[in-house]
Write an enzyme that holds these catalytic residues in place. Structure first.
Site, mmCIF file in Angstrom:
data_model
loop_
_atom_site.group_PDB
_atom_site.id
_atom_site.type_symbol
_atom_site.label_atom_id
_atom_site.label_comp_id
_atom_site.label_asym_id
_atom_site.label_seq_id
_atom_site.Cartn_x
_atom_site.Cartn_y
_atom_site.Cartn_z
ATOM 1 N N ALA A 189 -28.271 9.002 34.030
ATOM 2 C CA ALA A 189 -27.312 7.898 34.019
ATOM 3 C C ALA A 189 -27.936 6.672 33.364
ATOM 4 C CB ALA A 189 -26.845 7.588 35.441
ATOM 5 N N TYR A 217 -40.366 2.726 29.059
ATOM 6 C CA TYR A 217 -41.393 3.480 28.332
ATOM 7 C C TYR A 217 -41.287 4.974 28.628
ATOM 8 C CZ TYR A 217 -43.175 -1.235 27.752
ATOM 9 O OH TYR A 217 -43.280 -2.566 27.443
ATOM 10 N N GLU A 241 -35.343 14.795 23.271
ATOM 11 C CA GLU A 241 -33.884 14.727 23.392
ATOM 12 C C GLU A 241 -33.221 14.737 22.021
ATOM 13 O OE1 GLU A 241 -30.339 11.731 24.997
ATOM 14 O OE2 GLU A 241 -32.419 11.394 25.620
#
Length: 392
Positions: free
Chosen positions: A135, A246, A255
């Protein structure tokens, strides 16, 4: 697979996939042919991939295969994650929630979690009993994470979490969420006040808002989330307080590579199905693949697809070797996803009126691919990163 072996394979211009990888792919394909393909259209209509399917994927050892043996995993390398991503994407981007869970969210727990957190969550993440989400995005903050408004204020041995999130993949079904919040709203610069938390869906004060009605990715549940005075134990802080930004940046390379894998697979699939179609479809007494316009368009697309695959393969090898690839990954995220997005209408056009029918898969690709230049960092942000790395 050891890093040296990967490099040797790349240097010898051979595939970096070993026999073990191919066995994994073959088993996964057979599984998906039986357990996913016959039901995927139904899941698209229902707007959800059922938890029962997640459980089957986990029970067969396909989820989070990289998790260490000490937690019951296989300790597999990154290529197993790539294979899972590729095979799920070939069926449809609506299965992307499993990719997100296995290759993006759970690694946060593994890389930054305490030993207690790993033992509590990793086995369930691997079996499919726990579905995860991350989220980050808020109604007023997307690419600019430093401007998030969700706060987590320390009170004794807990943090009081308040805020809203949106566009959260797996938001409806998630059991554990990695939530990005500000533990120090007054920090200068602002990103130094960001921390990560593991929030369980049954914690009082957590609720799910709307299940968002998207243009594409219909079977991937995407939701709004609300946190109202959620009391999160201090033991659920993920990583170090104030270092959340970080931690996020460290994981973004993987990703974005995985988002590129999806875009590349989409381009390859659209090209494949379009070539098959133009060989069969006839007009004016011959297959439309015989017309020069069709041939030129497909020749251009095939070239772009091949360039994308070559670029991506090189990035995967370097990523597995531990190289920092912020510029190159940003280039790939922009160029390969943009190429796939541009191919979609071209391939639909070559399908003619049939391409506009839901029964032809090109229609779904046309919808689904539109989001790839947006998520995992918009392509405009990718160009900004590239420019900075060029010293501009």
């Amino acid at each position: 697979m050891k890093k040296a072996t990967v490099k040797e394979a790349a240097m010898s211009k051979q595939s970096y996939f070993t026999e073990e990888h191919q066995m994994f792919r073959d088993a996964l394909r057979k599984f998906l042919e039986k357990e996913a393909i016959p039901y995927f259209e139904q899941w698209e209509e229902e707007g959800l991939v059922p938890r029962g399917f997640w459980k089957k994927v986990g029970e067969n050892g396909f989820l989070c295969s990289w998790i260490g043996e000490e937690y019951g995993g296989l300790g597999a390398d990154f290529l197993f994650t790539v294979i899972l991503n590729e095979e799920l994407c070939r069926i449809g981007f609506g299965l992307g929630g499993l990719d997100l869970h296995s290759g993006i969210v759970v690694p946060y727990i593994n890389n930054f979690g305490t030993e207690e957190q790993k033992r509590r969550y990793l086995p369930g993440c691997m079996s499919g009993d726990i579905i995860t989400a991350i989220a980050m995005t808020e109604p007023g903050a997307g690419s600019d994470l430093a401007s998030i408004r969700t706060t987590a204020i320390k009170e004794g041995d807990s943090y009081l979490l308040n805020g809203q999130k949106t566009f959260i993949s797996n938001g409806i079904q998630s059991d554990v969420l990695v939530v990005v919040a500000k533990t120090n709203p007054k920090a200068v610069p602002a990103h130094k006040g960001i921390s990560l938390f593991l929030v369980e869906s049954d914690m009082p004060g957590f609720s799910r808002g709307r299940k968002l009605n998207k243009v594409g990715l219909h079977s991937q549940d995407t939701a709004e989330l609300v946190f109202e005075n959620v009391k999160v134990p201090a033991a659920n802080l993920l990583g170090e307080e104030g270092n959340g930004f970080y931690h996020l940046m460290k994981e973004l390379q993987q990703e974005r590579i995985l988002s590129v894998v999806g875009a590349q697979v989409a381009a390859e699939e659209m090209l494949r199905m379009t070539i098959e179609y133009v060989k069969e479809r006839e007009a004016f007494g011959q297959p439309i693949g015989k017309f020069q316009n069709t041939q030129f368009k497909l020749a251009e697309m095939a070239t772009h697809v091949q360039i994308g695959r070559t670029f991506l393969d090189d990035l995967i090898v370097k990523h597995m070797s531990g190289e920092e690839l912020q510029k190159e990954v940003s280039m790939a995220k922009w160029w390969i996803s943009d190429n796939a997005r541009k191919m979609a209408p071209e391939c639909m056009q070559l399908h003619g009126g049939y391409g506009y029918l839901e029964e032809y898969k090109i229609a779904r690709w046309y919808r689904d691919i539109a989001v790839v230049p947006i998520y995992a960092g918009s392509n405009e942000i990718m160009k900004t990163i590239i420019a900075k790395k060029l010293g501009l």
